[in-house]
Design a protein around this motif. Structure first.
Motif, short mmCIF file in Angstrom:
data_model
loop_
_atom_site.label_atom_id
_atom_site.label_comp_id
_atom_site.label_asym_id
_atom_site.label_seq_id
_atom_site.Cartn_x
_atom_site.Cartn_y
_atom_site.Cartn_z
N ILE A 60 0.84 -1.20 0.00
CA ILE A 60 0.00 0.00 0.00
C ILE A 60 0.87 1.26 0.00
N ILE A 111 -6.26 6.04 2.86
CA ILE A 111 -6.21 4.79 2.09
C ILE A 111 -5.66 3.67 2.96
N LEU A 148 -4.66 11.54 1.66
CA LEU A 148 -5.00 10.35 0.88
C LEU A 148 -4.20 9.13 1.34
N GLY A 149 -2.90 9.32 1.53
CA GLY A 149 -2.07 8.22 1.98
C GLY A 149 -2.55 7.69 3.33
N THR A 176 2.86 1.48 -3.50
CA THR A 176 1.92 1.76 -4.59
C THR A 176 1.38 3.18 -4.50
N SER A 177 1.02 3.61 -3.29
CA SER A 177 0.51 4.97 -3.12
C SER A 177 1.56 6.01 -3.51
N GLN A 178 2.80 5.74 -3.11
CA GLN A 178 3.85 6.72 -3.41
C GLN A 178 4.23 6.74 -4.88
N LEU A 180 -0.11 6.87 -6.85
CA LEU A 180 -1.08 7.88 -6.43
C LEU A 180 -0.49 9.28 -6.45
N THR A 218 -2.09 14.64 -0.62
CA THR A 218 -1.42 13.33 -0.60
C THR A 218 -1.14 12.86 0.82
N VAL A 261 3.88 9.32 1.56
CA VAL A 261 3.26 9.75 0.31
C VAL A 261 3.29 11.27 0.19
N THR A 283 -7.90 0.37 4.22
CA THR A 283 -7.48 -0.98 3.86
C THR A 283 -7.11 -1.83 5.07
N SER A 322 -0.73 3.82 9.22
CA SER A 322 -1.42 4.80 8.38
C SER A 322 -0.74 6.16 8.44
#
Length: 294
Positions: free
Chosen positions: A43, A220, A216-217, A46-48, A51, A213, A238, A224, A231
């Protein structure tokens, strides 16, 4: 930001020291942790890697950036986190071990991805008359020398002299942050006459990029099923990027002063927004993950 001793000598040397300081806190287990805890790592990475550039692209379109400013902002989104993101993760009660692991892994990818993605952005945003060639092999080699090599040296010192590394870790990190502040102060001093124009052209876009960001980071990761500490760290990884690296690529490698504008405004604003984010998400809760610092 014109080519000066600051950009051509001090900036690369400072980035080398910053990355060396990061290496002093790393060990091989930090890389294997992404396998041990694959969900959080997947996560975060992928986010960094996906996203963040997507949000950056939206900012470019919404604000109608000129070609060079567009490439400069996208370049910033391709950069990894760094000492600053690790520091904010620790101070905000995040999972510092996860933050360090994400920074380490992404920092191994970006010396190869930044040149390729930057060339792609130049093809998208710059007309043929504006375009210029970026020597991929030379650029990758430069980024490897200035990022991966000092991290490897720091890790070697950590493995060979762990007691020395433990004693040197905090002073070197403090020195790294001092270098970052000196770089930013030097940029502000040398570009004082242009700072108002910089903030008018990119300030709002970079602060929205930074704040959105971060949020969002964080959300998200929460949505999840990751815990709060994880988190927080993913939100910071991110949302807080290595502006020093973006400055180095834009000014010292691409030698395009206008492309440094987003990185300048972002680097100045992220300290305030990062601190605000940390204050909001940390609350009064305790975080046992911080005790697992490598």
């Amino acid at each position: 930001m014109q080519a000066t001793v600051l950009s051509q000598v001090i900036l690369p040397a400072s980035l080398f020291i910053i990355m060396l300081g990061m290496g002093l806190s790393l060990k091989l287990a930090d890389f294997s942790r992404v396998i041990t805890y694959p969900k959080a790592a997947f996560i975060g990475i992928t986010s960094q890697m996906l996203l963040l550039p997507l949000v950056g692209y939206i900012m470019v379109i919404l604000f109608g950036f000129t070609a060079e400013l567009a490439v400069g902002l996208m370049l910033l989104t391709f950069c990894p986190g760094g000492v600053t993101s690790n520091m904010y993760s620790y101070l905000s009660g995040g999972d510092t071990a996860l933050s360090i692991s994400l920074t380490a892994v992404v920092s191994l990818i970006t010396p190869f991805s930044i040149p390729l993605l930057t060339v792609w952005m130049m093809d998208i945003f710059m007309a043929e008359s504006q375009a210029f060639s970026l020597p991929l092999g030379k650029t990758i080699a430069q980024l490897v020398v200035i990022t991966i090599v000092p991290v490897a040296i720091g890790m070697w010192i950590h493995a060979k002299w762990p007691s020395f590394s433990a004693k040197a870790d905090k002073p070197v990190k403090v020195l790294s942050l001092v270098f970052l502040f000196v770089i930013i102060a030097g940029i502000v001093a040398s570009e004082w006459a242009n700072m108002a124009d910089y903030f008018l052209s990119t300030g709002l876009a970079t602060v929205i990029l930074n704040v959105s960001t971060l949020a969002l980071g964080f959300f998200i990761a929460k949505w999840t099923g990751l815990n709060k500490a994880q988190s927080i760290s993913i939100g910071i990884e991110v949302g807080i990027q290595n502006g020093t690296l973006a400055l180095l690529v834009a000014n010292s490698i691409l030698q395009n002063p206008l492309m440094t504008t987003p990185a300048i405004t972002y680097s100045l604003l992220m300290f305030v927004t990062g601190a605000g984010f940390g204050y909001l998400v940390s609350g009064a809760s305790t975080n046992t993950d911080v005790k697992n610092l490598p």
